[in-house]
Every structure is written in structure tokens, then in C-alpha cells.
Write a protein that holds these residues in place. Structure first.
Motif, PDB file in Angstrom:
ATOM      1  N   GLU A  74       0.832  -1.195   0.000  1.00 13.55           N
ATOM      2  CA  GLU A  74       0.000   0.000   0.000  1.00 13.55           C
ATOM      3  C   GLU A  74       0.869   1.248   0.000  1.00 13.55           C
ATOM      4  O   GLU A  74       1.942   1.254   0.607  1.00 13.55           O
ATOM      5  CB  GLU A  74      -0.889  -0.022   1.247  1.00 13.55           C
ATOM      6  N   GLY A  75       0.443   2.284  -0.699  1.00 18.10           N
ATOM      7  CA  GLY A  75       1.177   3.535  -0.677  1.00 18.10           C
ATOM      8  C   GLY A  75       1.124   4.244  -2.007  1.00 18.10           C
ATOM      9  O   GLY A  75       0.338   3.898  -2.878  1.00 18.10           O
ATOM     10  N   GLU A  76       1.972   5.242  -2.135  1.00 20.25           N
ATOM     11  CA  GLU A  76       2.062   6.021  -3.357  1.00 20.25           C
ATOM     12  C   GLU A  76       3.500   6.028  -3.830  1.00 20.25           C
ATOM     13  O   GLU A  76       4.433   5.937  -3.028  1.00 20.25           O
ATOM     14  CB  GLU A  76       1.593   7.458  -3.115  1.00 20.25           C
ATOM     15  N   THR A  77       3.673   6.146  -5.142  1.00 19.17           N
ATOM     16  CA  THR A  77       5.015   6.209  -5.719  1.00 19.17           C
ATOM     17  C   THR A  77       4.963   6.999  -7.008  1.00 19.17           C
ATOM     18  O   THR A  77       3.876   7.283  -7.531  1.00 19.17           O
ATOM     19  CB  THR A  77       5.589   4.790  -5.972  1.00 19.17           C
ATOM     20  N   THR A  78       6.109   7.335  -7.514  1.00 23.50           N
ATOM     21  CA  THR A  78       6.198   8.028  -8.795  1.00 23.50           C
ATOM     22  C   THR A  78       6.014   7.009  -9.910  1.00 23.50           C
ATOM     23  O   THR A  78       6.564   5.915  -9.867  1.00 23.50           O
ATOM     24  CB  THR A  78       7.574   8.714  -8.936  1.00 23.50           C
ATOM     25  N   PHE A  79       5.229   7.398 -10.914  1.00 21.21           N
ATOM     26  CA  PHE A  79       4.989   6.529 -12.061  1.00 21.21           C
ATOM     27  C   PHE A  79       5.615   7.209 -13.269  1.00 21.21           C
ATOM     28  O   PHE A  79       5.278   8.343 -13.598  1.00 21.21           O
ATOM     29  CB  PHE A  79       3.481   6.330 -12.272  1.00 21.21           C
ATOM     30  N   ASN A  80       6.564   6.546 -13.899  1.00 22.68           N
ATOM     31  CA  ASN A  80       7.283   7.111 -15.035  1.00 22.68           C
ATOM     32  C   ASN A  80       6.525   6.833 -16.322  1.00 22.68           C
ATOM     33  O   ASN A  80       6.270   5.685 -16.666  1.00 22.68           O
ATOM     34  CB  ASN A  80       8.691   6.516 -15.108  1.00 22.68           C
ATOM     35  N   VAL A  81       6.175   7.903 -17.026  1.00 24.23           N
ATOM     36  CA  VAL A  81       5.383   7.783 -18.245  1.00 24.23           C
ATOM     37  C   VAL A  81       6.301   7.901 -19.452  1.00 24.23           C
ATOM     38  O   VAL A  81       7.110   8.816 -19.553  1.00 24.23           O
ATOM     39  CB  VAL A  81       4.293   8.877 -18.301  1.00 24.23           C
ATOM     40  N   CYS A  82       6.163   6.945 -20.355  1.00 26.99           N
ATOM     41  CA  CYS A  82       6.947   6.886 -21.581  1.00 26.99           C
ATOM     42  C   CYS A  82       6.033   7.211 -22.760  1.00 26.99           C
ATOM     43  O   CYS A  82       4.826   6.948 -22.700  1.00 26.99           O
ATOM     44  CB  CYS A  82       7.537   5.486 -21.724  1.00 26.99           C
ATOM     45  N   ASN A  83       6.575   7.784 -23.828  1.00 24.57           N
ATOM     46  CA  ASN A  83       5.768   8.050 -25.022  1.00 24.57           C
ATOM     47  C   ASN A  83       5.113   6.781 -25.547  1.00 24.57           C
ATOM     48  O   ASN A  83       4.037   6.827 -26.120  1.00 24.57           O
ATOM     49  CB  ASN A  83       6.615   8.684 -26.123  1.00 24.57           C
ATOM     50  N   SER A  89       6.052   2.762 -16.374  1.00 30.03           N
ATOM     51  CA  SER A  89       6.269   1.867 -15.242  1.00 30.03           C
ATOM     52  C   SER A  89       6.735   2.660 -14.028  1.00 30.03           C
ATOM     53  O   SER A  89       7.100   3.827 -14.135  1.00 30.03           O
ATOM     54  CB  SER A  89       7.351   0.849 -15.638  1.00 30.03           C
ATOM     55  N   ILE A  90       6.775   1.996 -12.877  1.00 33.89           N
ATOM     56  CA  ILE A  90       7.427   2.609 -11.721  1.00 33.89           C
ATOM     57  C   ILE A  90       8.942   2.480 -11.864  1.00 33.89           C
ATOM     58  O   ILE A  90       9.682   3.152 -11.174  1.00 33.89           O
ATOM     59  CB  ILE A  90       6.948   2.024 -10.376  1.00 33.89           C
ATOM     60  N   LEU A  91       9.389   1.632 -12.787  1.00 30.96           N
ATOM     61  CA  LEU A  91      10.821   1.496 -13.043  1.00 30.96           C
ATOM     62  C   LEU A  91      11.316   2.714 -13.819  1.00 30.96           C
ATOM     63  O   LEU A  91      10.582   3.329 -14.575  1.00 30.96           O
ATOM     64  CB  LEU A  91      11.104   0.221 -13.848  1.00 30.96           C
ATOM     65  N   GLU A  92      12.580   3.045 -13.622  1.00 31.62           N
ATOM     66  CA  GLU A  92      13.159   4.193 -14.302  1.00 31.62           C
ATOM     67  C   GLU A  92      13.171   3.969 -15.810  1.00 31.62           C
ATOM     68  O   GLU A  92      13.501   2.884 -16.299  1.00 31.62           O
ATOM     69  CB  GLU A  92      14.587   4.412 -13.793  1.00 31.62           C
ATOM     70  N   ASN A  94      14.803   4.221 -19.302  1.00 32.76           N
ATOM     71  CA  ASN A  94      16.177   4.314 -19.805  1.00 32.76           C
ATOM     72  C   ASN A  94      16.208   3.962 -21.284  1.00 32.76           C
ATOM     73  O   ASN A  94      15.169   3.812 -21.906  1.00 32.76           O
ATOM     74  CB  ASN A  94      17.113   3.406 -18.983  1.00 32.76           C
ATOM     75  N   SER A  95      17.381   3.803 -21.857  1.00 32.77           N
ATOM     76  CA  SER A  95      17.491   3.546 -23.291  1.00 32.77           C
ATOM     77  C   SER A  95      16.824   2.212 -23.686  1.00 32.77           C
ATOM     78  O   SER A  95      16.314   2.097 -24.788  1.00 32.77           O
ATOM     79  CB  SER A  95      18.937   3.558 -23.745  1.00 32.77           C
TER      80      SER A  95
END
Length: 99
Positions: A74-83, A89-92, A94-95
Motif C-alpha cells: 500500500e502507498g504512493e510512488t512516482t509513475f514514469n510515463v513513456c511516449n 512503469s514505476i521502473l526508471e 532508460n534507453s
């Protein structure tokens, strides 16, 4: 995705399908073609993709969608948005994600 000659998904006679990270609902659409009587629960955190998905299933009473991400905690996290939405994903990002 499943092809019409791949009948295993139909033969298993699933009554319920859970589509986690559903994006625009491609897998849910494929599943629906094989199992029109099944209940589908779809989860998609990105608003644009979620909107496209619910528009497609607008008149399907056996489809429920939720505009949230699922996790084992449970909780909140940053969600990384890709084109390319499916790579978001919540994963960073990268290339490997962008290539």
C-alpha cells in the motif's frame, strides 16, 4: 495475442480475467473474443490509455475498469510515463525502454 486457431484459452473456460497494466485493453479485447460470457476486470493507471480502454468497452456489462495501478504494498510512488504507453512503469525509463 491469441490467434483463432489457438483454442486453449477458450477450452479452459475461464469465467474471470484480470488484466493488470491493461493499457488500452488489447489483451482484454482478445480475451473477450474467446470468452464473451466471462467477467473482465482491468486496471490501468494512465488516464489517456484508461480512457481509450473504457470507451471501447463502454457497452460491455461484463467489463469493469479501474484507473489505478496495482501493487503488493500500500502507498504512493512516482509513475514514469513513456511516449510508448506500454513501457510506462514505476521502473526508471532508460534507453532499453525508449529503444
Amino acid at each position: 495475442m491469441c490467434k483463432p486457431e489457438q483454442t486453449w484459452i477458450h477450452n479452459l473456460k475461464f469465467d474471470t480475467m484480470i488484466d493488470i497494466g491493461a493499457n488500452i485493453g488489447d489483451f482484454s479485447k482478445e480475451f473477450r473474443a474467446f470468452r464473451p460470457e466471462a467477467m473482465i476486470y482491468a486496471f490501468e493507471p494512465l488516464p489517456t490509455e484508461y480512457g481509450q480502454m473504457i470507451k471501447f468497452f463502454e457497452y460491455d456489462p461484463r467489463f469493469k475498469a479501474y484507473n489505478v495501478a496495482l501493487s503488493d504494498s500500500e502507498g504512493e510512488t512516482t509513475f514514469n510515463v513513456c511516449n510508448f504507453g506500454p513501457a510506462s512503469s514505476i521502473l526508471e525509463i532508460n534507453s532499453l525502454t525508449t529503444d
